[in-house]
Write a protein that holds these residues in place. Structure first.
Motif, PDB file in Angstrom:
ATOM      1  N   PHE A 137     -61.487-112.612  13.277  1.00  0.00           N
ATOM      2  CA  PHE A 137     -61.837-111.383  13.989  1.00  0.00           C
ATOM      3  C   PHE A 137     -60.632-110.808  14.723  1.00  0.00           C
ATOM      4  O   PHE A 137     -60.411-109.594  14.750  1.00  0.00           O
ATOM      5  CB  PHE A 137     -62.964-111.679  14.988  1.00  0.00           C
ATOM      6  N   LEU A 138     -59.824-111.695  15.315  1.00  0.00           N
ATOM      7  CA  LEU A 138     -58.761-111.263  16.220  1.00  0.00           C
ATOM      8  C   LEU A 138     -57.549-110.695  15.517  1.00  0.00           C
ATOM      9  O   LEU A 138     -56.957-109.717  15.997  1.00  0.00           O
ATOM     10  CB  LEU A 138     -58.325-112.440  17.106  1.00  0.00           C
ATOM     11  N   LEU A 139     -57.147-111.277  14.399  1.00  0.00           N
ATOM     12  CA  LEU A 139     -55.824-110.962  13.862  1.00  0.00           C
ATOM     13  C   LEU A 139     -55.594-109.484  13.579  1.00  0.00           C
ATOM     14  O   LEU A 139     -54.553-108.940  13.966  1.00  0.00           O
ATOM     15  CB  LEU A 139     -55.523-111.781  12.612  1.00  0.00           C
ATOM     16  N   PRO A 140     -56.512-108.752  12.922  1.00  0.00           N
ATOM     17  CA  PRO A 140     -56.258-107.307  12.745  1.00  0.00           C
ATOM     18  C   PRO A 140     -56.088-106.583  14.077  1.00  0.00           C
ATOM     19  O   PRO A 140     -55.268-105.668  14.197  1.00  0.00           O
ATOM     20  CB  PRO A 140     -57.496-106.822  11.988  1.00  0.00           C
ATOM     21  N   GLY A 141     -56.848-107.008  15.084  1.00  0.00           N
ATOM     22  CA  GLY A 141     -56.736-106.380  16.399  1.00  0.00           C
ATOM     23  C   GLY A 141     -55.422-106.697  17.086  1.00  0.00           C
ATOM     24  O   GLY A 141     -54.780-105.817  17.664  1.00  0.00           O
ATOM     25  N   ILE A 142     -55.012-107.967  17.035  1.00  0.00           N
ATOM     26  CA  ILE A 142     -53.753-108.349  17.688  1.00  0.00           C
ATOM     27  C   ILE A 142     -52.576-107.726  16.955  1.00  0.00           C
ATOM     28  O   ILE A 142     -51.529-107.443  17.549  1.00  0.00           O
ATOM     29  CB  ILE A 142     -53.622-109.886  17.754  1.00  0.00           C
ATOM     30  N   LEU A 143     -52.740-107.491  15.657  1.00  0.00           N
ATOM     31  CA  LEU A 143     -51.705-106.796  14.887  1.00  0.00           C
ATOM     32  C   LEU A 143     -51.525-105.371  15.415  1.00  0.00           C
ATOM     33  O   LEU A 143     -50.394-104.903  15.615  1.00  0.00           O
ATOM     34  CB  LEU A 143     -52.097-106.782  13.410  1.00  0.00           C
ATOM     35  N   VAL A 144     -52.643-104.699  15.665  1.00  0.00           N
ATOM     36  CA  VAL A 144     -52.593-103.339  16.218  1.00  0.00           C
ATOM     37  C   VAL A 144     -51.996-103.354  17.617  1.00  0.00           C
ATOM     38  O   VAL A 144     -51.119-102.545  17.948  1.00  0.00           O
ATOM     39  CB  VAL A 144     -53.999-102.717  16.247  1.00  0.00           C
ATOM     40  N   GLN A 145     -52.451-104.272  18.462  1.00  0.00           N
ATOM     41  CA  GLN A 145     -51.949-104.314  19.832  1.00  0.00           C
ATOM     42  C   GLN A 145     -50.440-104.539  19.871  1.00  0.00           C
ATOM     43  O   GLN A 145     -49.709-103.866  20.610  1.00  0.00           O
ATOM     44  CB  GLN A 145     -52.638-105.423  20.627  1.00  0.00           C
ATOM     45  N   THR A 146     -49.966-105.466  19.060  1.00  0.00           N
ATOM     46  CA  THR A 146     -48.545-105.796  19.057  1.00  0.00           C
ATOM     47  C   THR A 146     -47.690-104.598  18.687  1.00  0.00           C
ATOM     48  O   THR A 146     -46.728-104.258  19.381  1.00  0.00           O
ATOM     49  CB  THR A 146     -48.274-106.951  18.078  1.00  0.00           C
ATOM     50  N   VAL A 147     -48.029-103.941  17.585  1.00  0.00           N
ATOM     51  CA  VAL A 147     -47.200-102.845  17.094  1.00  0.00           C
ATOM     52  C   VAL A 147     -47.336-101.609  17.979  1.00  0.00           C
ATOM     53  O   VAL A 147     -46.331-100.951  18.307  1.00  0.00           O
ATOM     54  CB  VAL A 147     -47.548-102.522  15.629  1.00  0.00           C
ATOM     55  N   VAL A 148     -48.554-101.269  18.385  1.00  0.00           N
ATOM     56  CA  VAL A 148     -48.740-100.080  19.221  1.00  0.00           C
ATOM     57  C   VAL A 148     -48.039-100.248  20.571  1.00  0.00           C
ATOM     58  O   VAL A 148     -47.457 -99.285  21.101  1.00  0.00           O
ATOM     59  CB  VAL A 148     -50.241 -99.786  19.403  1.00  0.00           C
ATOM     60  N   MET A 149     -48.047-101.458  21.120  1.00  0.00           N
ATOM     61  CA  MET A 149     -47.396-101.676  22.404  1.00  0.00           C
ATOM     62  C   MET A 149     -45.891-101.492  22.323  1.00  0.00           C
ATOM     63  O   MET A 149     -45.269-100.988  23.268  1.00  0.00           O
ATOM     64  CB  MET A 149     -47.714-103.075  22.926  1.00  0.00           C
ATOM     65  N   ILE A 150     -45.275-101.888  21.218  1.00  0.00           N
ATOM     66  CA  ILE A 150     -43.816-101.785  21.144  1.00  0.00           C
ATOM     67  C   ILE A 150     -43.351-100.386  20.760  1.00  0.00           C
ATOM     68  O   ILE A 150     -42.145-100.127  20.734  1.00  0.00           O
ATOM     69  CB  ILE A 150     -43.217-102.825  20.183  1.00  0.00           C
ATOM     70  N   THR A 151     -44.281 -99.472  20.470  1.00  0.00           N
ATOM     71  CA  THR A 151     -43.854 -98.103  20.180  1.00  0.00           C
ATOM     72  C   THR A 151     -43.208 -97.449  21.402  1.00  0.00           C
ATOM     73  O   THR A 151     -42.412 -96.518  21.254  1.00  0.00           O
ATOM     74  CB  THR A 151     -45.038 -97.232  19.720  1.00  0.00           C
ATOM     75  N   MET A 152     -43.536 -97.946  22.600  1.00  0.00           N
ATOM     76  CA  MET A 152     -42.977 -97.315  23.797  1.00  0.00           C
ATOM     77  C   MET A 152     -41.471 -97.499  23.875  1.00  0.00           C
ATOM     78  O   MET A 152     -40.771 -96.713  24.535  1.00  0.00           O
ATOM     79  CB  MET A 152     -43.638 -97.881  25.055  1.00  0.00           C
ATOM     80  N   TYR A 153     -40.918 -98.506  23.199  1.00  0.00           N
ATOM     81  CA  TYR A 153     -39.479 -98.717  23.246  1.00  0.00           C
ATOM     82  C   TYR A 153     -38.721 -97.600  22.532  1.00  0.00           C
ATOM     83  O   TYR A 153     -37.528 -97.417  22.760  1.00  0.00           O
ATOM     84  CB  TYR A 153     -39.130-100.077  22.643  1.00  0.00           C
ATOM     85  N   THR A 154     -39.405 -96.861  21.676  1.00  0.00           N
ATOM     86  CA  THR A 154     -38.790 -95.690  21.056  1.00  0.00           C
ATOM     87  C   THR A 154     -38.365 -94.683  22.121  1.00  0.00           C
ATOM     88  O   THR A 154     -37.232 -94.186  22.121  1.00  0.00           O
ATOM     89  CB  THR A 154     -39.784 -95.028  20.084  1.00  0.00           C
ATOM     90  N   GLY A 155     -39.275 -94.384  23.037  1.00  0.00           N
ATOM     91  CA  GLY A 155     -38.965 -93.446  24.110  1.00  0.00           C
ATOM     92  C   GLY A 155     -37.903 -93.966  25.053  1.00  0.00           C
ATOM     93  O   GLY A 155     -37.030 -93.211  25.512  1.00  0.00           O
ATOM     94  N   MET A 156     -37.949 -95.266  25.346  1.00  0.00           N
ATOM     95  CA  MET A 156     -36.962 -95.834  26.254  1.00  0.00           C
ATOM     96  C   MET A 156     -35.557 -95.759  25.666  1.00  0.00           C
ATOM     97  O   MET A 156     -34.587 -95.408  26.345  1.00  0.00           O
ATOM     98  CB  MET A 156     -37.338 -97.279  26.563  1.00  0.00           C
TER      99      MET A 156
END
Length: 280
Positions: free
Chosen positions: A87-106
Motif C-alpha cells: 500500500f505504502l510504496l506508490p505513496g512514498i514514491l510520490v512523497q519523495t519526488v514531490v518533496m524534492i521538487t522544491m530544490y529546483t526553486g532553491m
C-alpha cells in the motif's frame, strides 16, 4: 590595409567590419530552442558532478523515508510490514519526488542572487532555455530518487501486480507531474529574496499536501472535514493513479484529475514564471 578594385589589399588603413566578416567565414547557425534547453540541462548535471552533496536529498532521504514509515506504521496499520509496503510504496514514491521538487526553486534562486542569469538573458538564444534546462536536469534527479525507492521497495517485498511495465508507466506519470509542479517553485524563486525564503514557502505548501493525503492511510478513517480536503488534494489523485497503474488496473478518474492538475499547474505558473523572469 586597403583593398584595391582588383581585390588586392595594400598597407595603410584598418580593415573594415565588412572585410573582417568576409574573412571570418560563414556565421554559425543560431542554436535551436531544444539544443539550448538541453545544454542548460547538462549544466545542471555538471553542477551535481562538481558538488555531489546535492545528491544527498535524492539518495538518503528516499531510503530514510521508506524504511522509517514502513517499520513504524506497517505492523500497526496493516498487521505486517510486508502487507503495508504494498500500500505504502506508490505513496512514498510520490512523497519523495514531490518533496524534492522544491530544490529546483532553491537552486534557481541561488543562481539569480549570484548574477548568473543576468548573463544568460543577454545571450541570443531562446529565452526560457535556462529555466527549462534547469527543470530538465532536475528530472534526472527525480528519476534517480524513484529508482532508489523502487529498488528498496522490491528488497522489502513490494510486488506490483502490474509488473515492471506498470511501474515504468507510474514513474513516467510521476515525473511529468513533478516537472509541472517545479514551475511553482521557479515562480517563488523569482519572487523571493533568498533561497531560505523559497525553502520555507515550499515546505509550507508541500507538508499539508503530502501528509494530509492518502499516502499513509485510507482516507475512510479520517474525519469528514479532512476527507473532503484529501479527496481534492492533487497529491491524493496522483497516489491513487500510481497505485492503480502498479496494480495493473488504471483508475481513469484519478488519472484524469492528475492530468488536469498537471496541465493546470503548467498553464498557470509557466507563463507567470516567464513574465517574472523577463522582468527580473
Amino acid at each position: 590595409m586597403t583593398t584595391t578594385e582588383s581585390g588586392v589589399r595594400t598597407a595603410g588603413a584598418t580593415p573594415s567590419v565588412a572585410d573582417l566578416l568576409a574573412s571570418s567565414g560563414p556565421r554559425p547557425a543560431r542554436p535551436t530552442a531544444s539544443s539550448t534547453a538541453f545544454s542548460f540541462g547538462w549544466r545542471a548535471l555538471l553542477k551535481i558532478k562538481h558538488v555531489p552533496e546535492q545528491l544527498f536529498d535524492v539518495t538518503m532521504f528516499p531510503i530514510m523515508f521508506t524504511l522509517m514509515f514502513t517499520f513504524l506504521f506497517g505492523g500497526a496499520l496493516a498487521g505486517s510490514t510486508g502487507a503495508y509496503i504494498q500500500f505504502l510504496l506508490p505513496g512514498i514514491l510520490v512523497q519523495t519526488v514531490v518533496m524534492i521538487t522544491m530544490y529546483t526553486g532553491m537552486t534557481l534562486n541561488r543562481d539569480i542572487e549570484k548574477g548568473v542569469f543576468d548573463r544568460f538573458r543577454s545571450l541570443p538564444m531562446w529565452r526560457p532555455a535556462p529555466l527549462v534546462g534547469a527543470l530538465l536536469g532536475d528530472v534526472v534527479r527525480y528519476t534517480l530518487a524513484s529508482t532508489i525507492v523502487l529498488a528498496l521497495g522490491f528488497a522489502l517485498g513490494f510486488r506490483p501486480a502490474g509488473g515492471l511495465l506498470g511501474m515504468v508507466v507510474a514513474v513516467g506519470l510521476l515525473l511529468a507531474f513533478s516537472f509541472c509542479v517545479s514551475w511553482v517553485w521557479t515562480m517563488f524563486a523569482l519572487m523571493m529574496r533568498s533561497e531560505t525564503a523559497v525553502m520555507s514557502v515550499s515546505m509550507l505548501v508541500l507538508f499539508p499536501l503530502t501528509f494530509a493525503s492518502n499516502i499513509f492511510v485510507d482516507p475512510a478513517t479520517m474525519p469528514g472535514w479532512l476527507q473532503a480536503f484529501v479527496e481534492v488534494n492533487p497529491v491524493s489523485h496522483l497516489v491513487t493513479t500510481l497505485r492503480s497503474v502498479s496494480d495493473g488496473a488504471v483508475d481513469t478518474h484519478a488519472l484524469m484529475w492528475t492530468g488536469i492538475w498537471s496541465a493546470g499547474l503548467l498553464a498557470i505558473f509557466g507563463p507567470i514564471t516567464m513574465r517574472l523572469y523577463n522582468r527580473k
